[in-house]
Design a protein around this motif. Sequence first.
Motif, mmCIF file in Angstrom:
data_model
loop_
_atom_site.group_PDB
_atom_site.id
_atom_site.type_symbol
_atom_site.label_atom_id
_atom_site.label_comp_id
_atom_site.label_asym_id
_atom_site.label_seq_id
_atom_site.Cartn_x
_atom_site.Cartn_y
_atom_site.Cartn_z
ATOM 1 N N PHE A 82 0.828 -1.204 0.000
ATOM 2 C CA PHE A 82 0.000 0.000 0.000
ATOM 3 C C PHE A 82 0.865 1.259 0.000
ATOM 4 O O PHE A 82 1.950 1.279 0.574
ATOM 5 C CB PHE A 82 -0.904 0.034 1.239
ATOM 6 N N LYS A 83 0.326 2.306 -0.615
ATOM 7 C CA LYS A 83 0.967 3.622 -0.584
ATOM 8 C C LYS A 83 0.104 4.662 0.119
ATOM 9 O O LYS A 83 0.523 5.800 0.285
ATOM 10 C CB LYS A 83 1.279 4.098 -2.008
ATOM 11 N N GLY A 84 -1.097 4.287 0.527
ATOM 12 C CA GLY A 84 -1.962 5.236 1.197
ATOM 13 C C GLY A 84 -3.169 4.584 1.826
ATOM 14 O O GLY A 84 -3.490 3.419 1.553
ATOM 15 N N VAL A 85 -3.858 5.358 2.669
ATOM 16 C CA VAL A 85 -5.006 4.857 3.420
ATOM 17 C C VAL A 85 -6.166 4.507 2.487
ATOM 18 O O VAL A 85 -6.906 3.549 2.736
ATOM 19 C CB VAL A 85 -5.450 5.906 4.463
ATOM 20 N N GLU A 86 -6.339 5.264 1.404
ATOM 21 C CA GLU A 86 -7.446 5.015 0.492
ATOM 22 C C GLU A 86 -7.374 3.615 -0.101
ATOM 23 O O GLU A 86 -8.394 2.925 -0.232
ATOM 24 C CB GLU A 86 -7.448 6.056 -0.627
ATOM 25 N N LYS B 259 -0.997 5.072 10.800
ATOM 26 C CA LYS B 259 -1.058 6.251 11.672
ATOM 27 C C LYS B 259 -1.611 7.462 10.945
ATOM 28 O O LYS B 259 -2.130 8.397 11.577
ATOM 29 C CB LYS B 259 0.330 6.546 12.249
ATOM 30 N N GLN B 260 -1.517 7.455 9.597
ATOM 31 C CA GLN B 260 -2.061 8.569 8.822
ATOM 32 C C GLN B 260 -3.578 8.687 8.980
ATOM 33 O O GLN B 260 -4.150 9.757 8.764
ATOM 34 C CB GLN B 260 -1.711 8.398 7.341
ATOM 35 N N ASN C 23 -6.002 13.480 10.386
ATOM 36 C CA ASN C 23 -7.036 14.399 9.919
ATOM 37 C C ASN C 23 -7.172 15.563 10.902
ATOM 38 O O ASN C 23 -7.523 15.362 12.069
ATOM 39 C CB ASN C 23 -8.368 13.660 9.795
ATOM 40 N N PRO C 24 -6.922 16.806 10.479
ATOM 41 C CA PRO C 24 -6.991 17.952 11.402
ATOM 42 C C PRO C 24 -8.379 18.174 11.972
ATOM 43 O O PRO C 24 -8.532 18.803 13.029
ATOM 44 C CB PRO C 24 -6.553 19.136 10.526
ATOM 45 N N ASN C 25 -9.404 17.657 11.305
ATOM 46 C CA ASN C 25 -10.761 17.814 11.820
ATOM 47 C C ASN C 25 -10.975 17.058 13.123
ATOM 48 O O ASN C 25 -11.829 17.433 13.932
ATOM 49 C CB ASN C 25 -11.770 17.341 10.772
ATOM 50 N N ILE C 26 -10.214 15.977 13.311
ATOM 51 C CA ILE C 26 -10.321 15.227 14.570
ATOM 52 C C ILE C 26 -9.882 16.109 15.728
ATOM 53 O O ILE C 26 -10.570 16.243 16.745
ATOM 54 C CB ILE C 26 -9.460 13.945 14.522
ATOM 55 N N GLU C 27 -8.704 16.727 15.571
ATOM 56 C CA GLU C 27 -8.162 17.593 16.622
ATOM 57 C C GLU C 27 -9.077 18.788 16.873
ATOM 58 O O GLU C 27 -9.289 19.183 18.019
ATOM 59 C CB GLU C 27 -6.765 18.069 16.216
#
Length: 226
Positions: free
Chosen positions: A169-173, A194-195, A199-203
């Motif tokens: 894999f190269k990404g979460v998608e 961990k990526q 997501n900045p919306n979580i913070e």
Amino acid sequence: MELIIDTVDLSEIKEAVEYMPIVGVTSNPSIVKKTNPKDFFEHMRTIREIIGKDRSLHIQVISKDCDSMVKEAHRILEEIDRQVYIKVPVSYEGIKAIKMLKEENIHVTATAVYDLMQGYMALAAGADYIAPYVNRIGNLGADPMELIYELSNRIIMDNYDTKIVAASFKGVEQIKNALNNGAQAITAPVGILKQIFKNPNIEKAVDDFNADWYSMYGEGKGICDL
């Protein structure tokens, strides 16, 4: 659904097992090279100590002929334990090795799968896990999700006791799509998993909740301070 990590870095494994619902560790010679342990078997025994017997450990043979693959598999099991899943590339010699290992009731992960017919061969040979290389398949111009979908359907139709563990894999998608298309498991680098939490919306959501709380009960006064 199984989340497995593709690493032999001890600190990564310790952190991943502590924080995430990780059920196993996979490795291959290229992954091992990144850590470059002086004593390969001692390093793998340490991984087993970290993850315990309830999580799966997958270790790959390196030979290209069947007889040598089987000998390497036996050595791995002798040095670590009988619970190890032996990773065998689905080559012509590899499929013979998978058959021989399954005749001994040895756990097998069929790896380096690029084509649906490779997957079918591994399925018929009795592999416990089959590992299609998602990103690499895509780089070759084929559709890895179609492969996973068709292989998953065959497992269901013929009632095989085999799991697809999507890899490369190269990404979460890609991970999400693999699971949504029928993979029962994925193995990925810790950094990619961990990526999911970057997501900045979580913070922002957490900060907004905290601001509302502290506006009622006082700055810095948490639930345990009430």
